[in-house]
Design a protein around this motif. Structure first.
Motif, short mmCIF file in Angstrom:
data_model
loop_
_atom_site.label_atom_id
_atom_site.label_comp_id
_atom_site.label_asym_id
_atom_site.label_seq_id
_atom_site.Cartn_x
_atom_site.Cartn_y
_atom_site.Cartn_z
N LYS A 107 0.81 -1.21 0.00
CA LYS A 107 0.00 0.00 0.00
C LYS A 107 0.85 1.27 0.00
CE LYS A 107 -3.90 -2.22 2.17
NZ LYS A 107 -4.60 -2.48 3.40
N THR A 108 2.12 1.19 0.42
CA THR A 108 2.96 2.39 0.47
C THR A 108 3.72 2.62 -0.83
OG1 THR A 108 4.79 1.16 1.48
CG2 THR A 108 3.24 2.26 2.97
N GLU A 109 3.56 1.75 -1.81
CA GLU A 109 4.20 1.96 -3.10
C GLU A 109 3.74 3.29 -3.68
OE1 GLU A 109 3.70 0.13 -7.51
OE2 GLU A 109 3.84 -1.32 -5.90
N LYS A 110 4.68 4.13 -4.08
CA LYS A 110 4.34 5.47 -4.58
C LYS A 110 3.69 5.36 -5.96
CE LYS A 110 6.52 9.97 -5.39
NZ LYS A 110 5.36 10.53 -5.91
N ASP A 111 2.55 5.97 -6.09
CA ASP A 111 1.84 6.02 -7.37
C ASP A 111 2.27 7.29 -8.08
OD1 ASP A 111 0.12 5.95 -9.51
OD2 ASP A 111 -1.68 5.62 -8.31
N ILE A 112 3.01 7.14 -9.18
CA ILE A 112 3.57 8.30 -9.88
C ILE A 112 2.60 8.95 -10.85
CG2 ILE A 112 5.93 7.44 -9.67
CD1 ILE A 112 5.75 6.57 -12.64
N TRP A 113 1.46 8.32 -11.13
CA TRP A 113 0.61 8.79 -12.23
C TRP A 113 -0.44 9.84 -11.90
CZ3 TRP A 113 2.92 8.23 -16.46
CH2 TRP A 113 3.76 7.14 -16.68
N PRO A 114 -1.15 9.77 -10.77
CA PRO A 114 -2.22 10.75 -10.57
C PRO A 114 -1.72 12.19 -10.60
CG PRO A 114 -2.44 8.97 -9.00
CD PRO A 114 -1.11 8.79 -9.68
N GLY A 115 -2.51 13.05 -11.24
CA GLY A 115 -2.15 14.46 -11.29
C GLY A 115 -2.69 15.14 -12.53
N THR A 116 -2.34 16.40 -12.66
CA THR A 116 -2.73 17.22 -13.80
C THR A 116 -1.49 17.46 -14.65
OG1 THR A 116 -4.45 18.27 -12.49
CG2 THR A 116 -3.75 19.44 -14.47
N TYR A 117 -1.63 17.27 -15.94
CA TYR A 117 -0.51 17.39 -16.87
C TYR A 117 -0.85 18.38 -17.99
CZ TYR A 117 1.04 12.92 -14.85
OH TYR A 117 1.43 11.92 -14.00
N PHE A 118 0.05 19.33 -18.24
CA PHE A 118 -0.08 20.22 -19.38
C PHE A 118 0.53 19.53 -20.59
CE2 PHE A 118 0.38 23.28 -15.79
CZ PHE A 118 -0.93 23.75 -15.81
N VAL A 119 -0.18 19.53 -21.70
CA VAL A 119 0.34 18.96 -22.95
C VAL A 119 0.98 20.11 -23.73
CG1 VAL A 119 -0.22 17.78 -25.11
CG2 VAL A 119 -1.47 17.21 -23.01
N ASN A 120 2.29 20.04 -23.90
CA ASN A 120 3.05 21.11 -24.55
C ASN A 120 3.58 20.63 -25.89
OD1 ASN A 120 2.78 22.87 -22.29
ND2 ASN A 120 4.37 21.70 -21.26
N GLU A 121 3.21 21.35 -26.93
CA GLU A 121 3.68 21.02 -28.28
C GLU A 121 4.68 22.08 -28.73
OE1 GLU A 121 0.61 19.79 -31.07
OE2 GLU A 121 -0.76 19.60 -29.36
N THR A 122 5.74 21.63 -29.37
CA THR A 122 6.79 22.52 -29.86
C THR A 122 6.68 22.62 -31.38
OG1 THR A 122 8.19 21.79 -28.04
CG2 THR A 122 9.28 22.93 -29.84
N ASN A 123 6.90 23.83 -31.90
CA ASN A 123 6.85 24.01 -33.35
C ASN A 123 8.01 23.26 -34.02
OD1 ASN A 123 9.07 25.64 -32.85
ND2 ASN A 123 8.13 27.51 -33.59
N LYS A 124 7.94 23.13 -35.34
CA LYS A 124 8.93 22.33 -36.09
C LYS A 124 10.35 22.87 -35.93
CE LYS A 124 5.70 20.54 -39.40
NZ LYS A 124 5.26 20.42 -40.77
N GLU A 125 10.48 24.16 -35.72
CA GLU A 125 11.81 24.76 -35.55
C GLU A 125 12.35 24.54 -34.14
OE1 GLU A 125 9.09 26.79 -36.64
OE2 GLU A 125 9.56 26.14 -38.67
N GLY A 126 11.46 24.11 -33.23
CA GLY A 126 11.88 23.87 -31.84
C GLY A 126 12.06 25.14 -31.05
N THR A 127 11.47 26.24 -31.51
CA THR A 127 11.69 27.53 -30.86
C THR A 127 10.53 28.00 -29.98
OG1 THR A 127 10.84 28.67 -32.82
CG2 THR A 127 13.24 28.34 -32.68
N GLN A 128 9.36 27.43 -30.17
CA GLN A 128 8.19 27.90 -29.42
C GLN A 128 7.35 26.72 -28.96
OE1 GLN A 128 5.75 30.65 -31.57
NE2 GLN A 128 4.41 31.04 -29.84
N THR A 129 6.96 26.77 -27.69
CA THR A 129 6.14 25.71 -27.12
C THR A 129 4.77 26.29 -26.76
OG1 THR A 129 8.07 24.61 -26.22
CG2 THR A 129 5.98 24.03 -25.24
N THR A 130 3.72 25.55 -27.10
CA THR A 130 2.35 25.97 -26.81
C THR A 130 1.64 24.87 -26.02
OG1 THR A 130 2.31 27.10 -28.94
CG2 THR A 130 0.19 26.73 -27.87
N THR A 131 0.94 25.26 -24.96
CA THR A 131 0.13 24.30 -24.21
C THR A 131 -1.19 24.13 -24.95
OG1 THR A 131 1.14 24.94 -22.12
CG2 THR A 131 -0.98 23.79 -21.99
#
Length: 166
Positions: free
Chosen positions: A23-47
Motif C-alpha cells: 500500500k505504500t508503493e508510490k503512485d507516480i501517475w495521478p495528477g494534472t498534466y499540461f500537454v506542450n507542443e513545440t513548433n517544427k523549428e523547436g523555438t516555441q512551445t504551446t500548451t
C-alpha cells in the motif's frame, strides 16, 4: 502460549507487514498534466491541452484478457480540451518476465524499466512515459526524443508531445 498460536500470530504479522508495504508503493501517475507542443523549428512551445489522471479501482480479473492479470492497476484520464466528457481507462505497460510479456521491449526500454528509469501507461491509441528530466529517449535504433520534464506522450498518427506535471 502454545506453538500453534505463536506460529499463527507470526504469520498474521508477516501478512500485515507485506500488505502495508504494497500500500505504500508510490503512485507516480495521478495528477494534472499540461500537454506542450513545440513548433517544427523547436523555438516555441504551446500548451494545447490539460490532462487529468486519477487512480480508479483495479480491473476485474474476470473481465480482462488473461495476459493482463499480472497487473490490475488502472487509472482514468480526461482531457480538459473536450470538457472532460471522454474518460479513458489506462493501464501500466505490461511487464511480466515470468510470462514473457514486455511492452517495453519493442522500444528498446526493457533495461531502463528494470533499472527503474522509465515507466509507461497505455491508453490504446497513445501512451505516456515518465523518466528523468533532461533525458534523451531512443526509440528503436535511430529515433530520439529529448524530454525536458521527463514526462512525454506518444499519440498514434500524431507523434510525441512533452507533458508537464502541475
Amino acid at each position: 502460549m502454545n506453538l500453534k498460536k505463536s506460529l499463527f500470530l507470526i504469520l498474521i504479522g508477516i501478512s500485515s507487514f507485506l500488505s502495508a508495504q504494497k500500500k505504500t508503493e508510490k503512485d507516480i501517475w495521478p495528477g494534472t498534466y499540461f500537454v506542450n507542443e513545440t513548433n517544427k523549428e523547436g523555438t516555441q512551445t504551446t500548451t494545447t491541452d490539460t490532462l487529468v489522471i486519477a487512480r480508479i479501482p483495479d480491473a476485474d480479473p474476470d473481465k480482462i484478457p488473461a495476459k493482463e492479470e499480472s497487473d490490475l492497476a488502472r487509472w482514468s484520464m480526461t482531457s480538459k480540451r473536450d470538457g472532460g466528457k471522454d474518460k479513458i481507462s489506462v493501464k501500466r505497460f505490461l511487464f511480466d518476465v515470468k510470462n514473457n510479456k514486455d511492452a517495453y521491449k519493442e522500444f528498446g526500454w526493457t533495461d531502463l524499466h528494470k533499472k527503474g528509469k522509465i515507466s509507461c501507461i497505455d491508453g490504446g491509441h497513445f501512451f505516456i512515459c515518465q523518466t528523468l528530466p533532461n533525458t534523451t529517449v531512443t526509440f528503436g535504433k535511430d529515433e530520439k526524443y529529448f524530454t525536458k520534464t521527463g514526462v512525454f506522450g506518444i499519440w498514434l498518427h500524431y507523434g510525441v508531445v512533452e507533458l508537464q506535471k502541475k
